[in-house]
Write a protein that holds these residues in place. Structure first.
Motif, PDB file in Angstrom:
ATOM      1  N   LEU B 153     -10.220 -39.527 -31.244  1.00 15.21           N
ATOM      2  CA  LEU B 153     -10.576 -39.489 -32.662  1.00 15.21           C
ATOM      3  C   LEU B 153     -11.249 -40.783 -33.100  1.00 15.21           C
ATOM      4  O   LEU B 153     -12.153 -40.780 -33.930  1.00 15.21           O
ATOM      5  CB  LEU B 153      -9.328 -39.260 -33.517  1.00 15.21           C
ATOM      6  CG  LEU B 153      -8.900 -37.803 -33.709  1.00 15.21           C
ATOM      7  CD1 LEU B 153      -8.422 -37.186 -32.433  1.00 15.21           C
ATOM      8  CD2 LEU B 153      -7.822 -37.709 -34.775  1.00 15.21           C
ATOM      9  N   GLY B 158     -14.021 -37.916 -33.588  1.00 11.98           N
ATOM     10  CA  GLY B 158     -12.973 -37.443 -34.489  1.00 11.98           C
ATOM     11  C   GLY B 158     -12.449 -36.063 -34.156  1.00 11.98           C
ATOM     12  O   GLY B 158     -12.470 -35.628 -32.996  1.00 11.98           O
ATOM     13  N   THR B 159     -11.979 -35.362 -35.178  1.00 14.94           N
ATOM     14  CA  THR B 159     -11.304 -34.088 -34.946  1.00 14.94           C
ATOM     15  C   THR B 159     -12.255 -32.971 -34.529  1.00 14.94           C
ATOM     16  O   THR B 159     -11.800 -31.875 -34.206  1.00 14.94           O
ATOM     17  CB  THR B 159     -10.540 -33.659 -36.211  1.00 14.94           C
ATOM     18  OG1 THR B 159     -11.404 -33.793 -37.333  1.00 14.94           O
ATOM     19  CG2 THR B 159      -9.308 -34.522 -36.424  1.00 14.94           C
ATOM     20  N   ASP B 160     -13.566 -33.226 -34.515  1.00 19.01           N
ATOM     21  CA  ASP B 160     -14.493 -32.224 -33.980  1.00 19.01           C
ATOM     22  C   ASP B 160     -14.265 -32.025 -32.484  1.00 19.01           C
ATOM     23  O   ASP B 160     -14.486 -30.944 -31.942  1.00 19.01           O
ATOM     24  CB  ASP B 160     -15.946 -32.666 -34.214  1.00 19.01           C
ATOM     25  CG  ASP B 160     -16.311 -32.574 -35.692  1.00 19.01           C
ATOM     26  OD1 ASP B 160     -15.574 -31.904 -36.429  1.00 19.01           O
ATOM     27  OD2 ASP B 160     -17.312 -33.188 -36.087  1.00 19.01           O
TER      28      ASP B 160
END
Lengths: 246, 259
Positions: B153, B158-160
């Motif tokens: 992250l 990140g959260t992708d």
């Protein structure tokens, strides 16, 4: 996630000495790998009297009549088990790959793919190395027992206890493995749904307790294998004497 | 006369910023959040810091103190005597202002997790041995320090790329629940980015609730994914040995303790 503008990203303050642990791992693992290559490819004999080096156990080379580099027939199992072990993964991702070297430290590479592609995705095969390592552990215990018997008599020498300690530490390392924990009970969702599951629950609890020290057993067993093999090798070449303790 | 501490606090917003120094008298038992309140009261009333309970229960005051993700209300100031105390916002999230970051990406990915699907409608009887594992994850206060320290992250999109350790604990809580029937393994592999985690355990190091996220949530989930996609022997075994359908907690006659 929308990334913040680079100008607003604060620099990272680093708690010292963050670099120590990954570099120790890098040096020690490299020495262990180099020693293993030297031992496996440089020697055809791993037995001294009633002692068998862990690199050569079980003695598959003798069973199959293969006289050259017999250790290679066996050593790929424990080495593969360690290479795909969750604890060793943490260590070599930090020490060798620097992804990350320590918490909060930027990764060395910007092309991080995790364990999504070969060869790292093959770490998912860890459980197969576990199955084979369990077989190897049985033979290590046979070797440990044999080390106490020489020419039909109880024989208590320093090497006997070294092989026993080797079998104990390798057993602790193998049975504290995350994959073994999953195999015994971690894969179950319900421990109270079947009568048989209570045994798996007890096993899972016991292995979970062992698993908390998996990293300690990983290091201790590695040094023990290293030391045991070196001891047997020095006996083979006549560099040391094996003292009788009792 | 009490000792004076030097705080170097990040001041800025999404357009940029820098650290500014403030001096705070050290008092017995003082935590970093106390020092920030002192700065707000005496020197910088516009300093933005998110906080609520001041008791390490709400998870609001997450930030980085000398490079380490911490709860500001749980970090004693006297451990930094003789040092400049650098206080910065969480690195993995976009800055809103000063020490306040936008953590909404966590809530966005949390909504994508297939929710708890009970076999029968609640209420149902639970047994301690079945809830031993999932109770640990209930301690999470959603401070997102684990998300902040996770290098995927932090450094790689990140959260992708990966939903992060907090979300893995959430999935594990449901996936290991004895009454849940949903199968999230494909979701973990293809959507949540579980294979992106390389188990370096930074999330465990920073968790203020001492949840062993890597060993008790992430690795067990990796093993469950391996059951499905990397283990043909177990797949064969499953074809011939199916667990009794409709088995409920307590069906085993040996159960004696209730939660």
């Amino acid at each position: 996630m929308a990334d913040m503008p680079s100008s607003s990203k604060p620099p990272i303050a680093r708690e010292s000495p963050w670099w120590l642990a990954p570099n120790v791992t890098l040096v020690v693992f490299s020495l262990f790998v180099l020693y293993s290559i030297w031992e496996i490819f440089g020697h055809n004999v791993g037995r001294y009297q009633n002692y068998l080096s862990p690199y050569f156990s079980p003695d598959v080379g003798l069973w199959l009549g293969v006289p050259w580099i017999p250790a290679l027939l066996v050593a790929w199992i424990p080495l593969g088990f360690r290479a795909s072990c969750y604890y060793y993964r943490r260590e070599y991702y930090r020490g060798f790959f620097r992804e990350p070297a320590a918490c909060g430290i930027p990764d060395r590479s910007r092309q991080y793919r995790g364990e999504t592609r070969p060869p790292l995705v093959w770490n998912n095969l860890h459980r197969y190395f576990l199955y084979l390592a369990l077989v190897v552990v049985i033979f290590l215990w046979k070797d440990a027992v044999d080390a106490f018997w020489y020419q039909g008599h109880l024989d208590l020498r320093l090497g006997s206890f070294i092989l026993l300690a080797d079998a104990i530490l390798l057993s602790l390392y193998t049975f504290s493995c995350h994959a073994f924990r999953h195999l015994v009970g971690g894969g179950l969702d319900c421990f109270s749904c079947q009568n048989r599951a209570r045994y798996r629950y007890r096993g899972w609890k016991a292995i979970s307790a062992l698993n908390q020290r998996h990293g300690l057993y990983a290091w201790a067993s590695m040094f023990m294998v290293w030391g045991t093999d070196l001891y047997v090798r020095l006996l083979i070449i006549g560099a040391i004497h094996d003292p009788r303790l009792f | 006369m009490s000792e004076e501490m030097v705080l170097s606090i990040y001041r800025g917003d999404a357009n940029g910023g820098q650290e500014e120094e403030y001096r705070v008298p050290l008092e017995t038992g003082m935590v970093v959040l106390d020092a920030l309140h002192y700065v707000q009261a005496e020197a910088a009333p516009d300093l933005a810091v998110r906080w609520n309970c001041k008791a390490a229960h709400c998870g609001s005051c997450s930030a980085e103190v000398n490079g380490r993700p911490r709860l500001l209300c749980k970090t004693r100031l006297d451990q930094y005597v003789g040092q400049v105390v650098h206080i910065r916002p969480m690195h993995a999230f976009p800055i809103i202002k000063d020490l306040v970051t936008d953590v909404s990406s966590n809530y966005r990915v949390a909504k994508q997790i297939p929710a708890f699907q009970p076999r029968t409608p609640a209420p149902f009887t639970m047994y301690q041995r079945d809830v031993d594992r999932v109770q640990e994850f209930h301690r999470c206060i959603e401070c997102f320090l684990c998300q902040d320290t996770c290098h995927v992250l932090r450094n790689h999109g990140g959260t992708d790329q990966y939903f992060g350790p907090r979300m893995m604990a959430k999935v594990a809580e449901w996936e290991m629940h004895p009454m849940d029937v949903a199968d999230r393994r494909q979701f973990l592999k293809d959507v949540a980015g579980l294979p992106m985690c390389n188990v370096t355990r930074c999330c465990v190091d920073v968790c203020p609730e001492h949840i062993v996220i890597t060993d008790n949530a992430i690795i067990p989930l990796k093993e469950r994914v391996a059951d499905q996609y990397w283990d043909p022997i177990r797949a064969l075994f499953r074809r011939f040995h199916r667990p009794a359908e409709g088995a409920v907690p307590g069906a085993g006659s040996d159960v004696s303790s209730r939660a």
